[in-house]
Design a protein around this motif. Structure first.
Motif, PDB file in Angstrom:
ATOM      1  N   TRP A  42      12.000  54.793 -36.304  1.00 13.94           N
ATOM      2  CA  TRP A  42      10.742  54.062 -36.380  1.00 13.94           C
ATOM      3  C   TRP A  42      10.908  52.638 -36.905  1.00 13.94           C
ATOM      4  O   TRP A  42      11.891  52.299 -37.561  1.00 13.94           O
ATOM      5  N   ASN A  43       9.882  51.837 -36.665  1.00 18.09           N
ATOM      6  CA  ASN A  43       9.877  50.457 -37.162  1.00 18.09           C
ATOM      7  C   ASN A  43       9.665  50.385 -38.669  1.00 18.09           C
ATOM      8  O   ASN A  43      10.010  49.384 -39.304  1.00 18.09           O
ATOM      9  N   GLU A  44       9.121  51.441 -39.250  1.00 21.73           N
ATOM     10  CA  GLU A  44       8.858  51.444 -40.694  1.00 21.73           C
ATOM     11  C   GLU A  44       8.807  52.889 -41.168  1.00 21.73           C
ATOM     12  O   GLU A  44       8.340  53.778 -40.452  1.00 21.73           O
ATOM     13  N   ALA A  50      15.071  55.170 -47.084  1.00 15.99           N
ATOM     14  CA  ALA A  50      15.253  55.510 -45.672  1.00 15.99           C
ATOM     15  C   ALA A  50      15.294  54.250 -44.816  1.00 15.99           C
ATOM     16  O   ALA A  50      16.118  54.135 -43.893  1.00 15.99           O
ATOM     17  N   ASN A  51      14.432  53.287 -45.101  1.00 13.58           N
ATOM     18  CA  ASN A  51      14.427  52.019 -44.362  1.00 13.58           C
ATOM     19  C   ASN A  51      15.746  51.278 -44.525  1.00 13.58           C
ATOM     20  O   ASN A  51      16.304  50.755 -43.556  1.00 13.58           O
ATOM     21  N   HIS A  77      14.201  57.591 -25.589  1.00 17.90           N
ATOM     22  CA  HIS A  77      13.705  57.135 -26.894  1.00 17.90           C
ATOM     23  C   HIS A  77      12.589  58.076 -27.334  1.00 17.90           C
ATOM     24  O   HIS A  77      11.621  58.283 -26.599  1.00 17.90           O
ATOM     25  N   SER A  78      12.712  58.629 -28.543  1.00 17.78           N
ATOM     26  CA  SER A  78      11.750  59.624 -29.019  1.00 17.78           C
ATOM     27  C   SER A  78      11.233  59.273 -30.412  1.00 17.78           C
ATOM     28  O   SER A  78      11.512  59.963 -31.394  1.00 17.78           O
ATOM     29  N   PRO A  79      10.454  58.185 -30.524  1.00 16.20           N
ATOM     30  CA  PRO A  79       9.826  57.856 -31.801  1.00 16.20           C
ATOM     31  C   PRO A  79       8.500  58.619 -31.924  1.00 16.20           C
ATOM     32  O   PRO A  79       7.468  58.194 -31.400  1.00 16.20           O
ATOM     33  N   TRP A 134       4.695  54.272 -39.503  1.00 15.06           N
ATOM     34  CA  TRP A 134       5.270  53.783 -38.248  1.00 15.06           C
ATOM     35  C   TRP A 134       4.222  53.711 -37.137  1.00 15.06           C
ATOM     36  O   TRP A 134       3.244  54.457 -37.134  1.00 15.06           O
ATOM     37  N   ASP A 135       4.440  52.812 -36.182  1.00 14.56           N
ATOM     38  CA  ASP A 135       3.572  52.781 -34.996  1.00 14.56           C
ATOM     39  C   ASP A 135       4.360  52.528 -33.710  1.00 14.56           C
ATOM     40  O   ASP A 135       3.775  52.440 -32.624  1.00 14.56           O
TER      41      ASP A 135
END
Length: 246
Positions: A42-44, A50-51, A77-79, A134-135
């Protein structure tokens, strides 16, 4: 791809003691029969630790995906929980359009308890309240809209790979003891569906806080989970195996 698949098996040594033996099997996987699933990058994330650990892996993850794609491996891709962001894209629609196939009966498989306790959420940087931060997938990961797929649904992914004649799955991303094992497209479900699965062990992480049992460092906690996967679920490989096959 020439892969060194590492697994562990329980056996008796020469003195009759039960020991775990590490086994390396050299196998050739055809890229055209292989998919690489990128789990929940994820982006966040709600955990700072973790980030920060993911940030260190991102360049290598993206490079490995690039090499695999060039060889003909299908990249997926599986976010999870972010499909609205990709609505209308070619890579998302490609997965939706895959014709349905009959799912095989789920295979029986032992499921021992994990070696680490992450009941506190697993953050080692003080955060105690998980939430969906995350989004989308992290922007450092390139998506090829002409070839890649995007999905967080295990049945949808199974339909897609069956359409493509794929039975080998490489999985990388986060986190081993949570999403990697338990998502509908994760190791447990895909093994139970009869897929040939391997974890890319150097491009993953665990959610584990050293303040929780077994009271070891975060890196050691991740290693224990990877070894658990090798013992009970599927073999592991290194990204070097993928890259050097090109």
């Amino acid at each position: 791809m020439q892969l060194q698949l590492k697994r562990q098996t329980l056996k008796q040594d020469v003195n009759g003691y039960e020991v775990w033996e590490k086994i390396i099997d050299n196998e050739c996987w055809l890229p055209s029969e292989t998919a690489l699933i990128l789990c929940d990058v994820w982006n966040e994330h709600w955990s700072r630790g973790a980030n920060e650990r993911l940030a260190l892996m991102l360049p290598r993850i993206n490079y490995t995906i690039k090499i695999a794609r060039e060889m003909g491996v299908q990249v997926i891709h599986s976010p999870s929980d972010t499909m609205d962001f990709y609505e209308g894209t070619s890579a998302r629609q490609r997965m939706i359009d895959a014709p349905a196939v009959r799912l095989p009966e789920s295979l029986e498989h032992i499921d021992p308890p994990l070696p680490v306790n992450a009941s506190d959420g697993g953050s080692d940087t003080g955060e105690k309240s998980p939430y969906n931060a995350w989004d989308r997938q992290h922007a450092a990961i390139e998506i090829d809209q002409q070839r890649d797929g995007i999905s967080d649904d295990g049945v949808e992914i199974y339909h897609f790979v069956q359409q493509k004649g794929i039975n080998n799955l490489l999985i990388m991303g986060v986190h081993t003891n949570m999403c990697i094992l338990n998502r509908s497209f994760g190791i447990k479900q895909m093994v139970r569906l009869g897929m040939n699965v391997a974890l890319v062990r150097d491009l993953t992480d665990a959610m584990y806080n050293p303040a929780m049992p077994p009271y070891v460092s975060h890196d050691e906690g991740t290693r224990l989970v990877i070894e658990y996967i090798e013992k009970f679920w599927c073999p592991t490989v290194l990204s070097d195996d993928i890259i050097s096959s090109n």
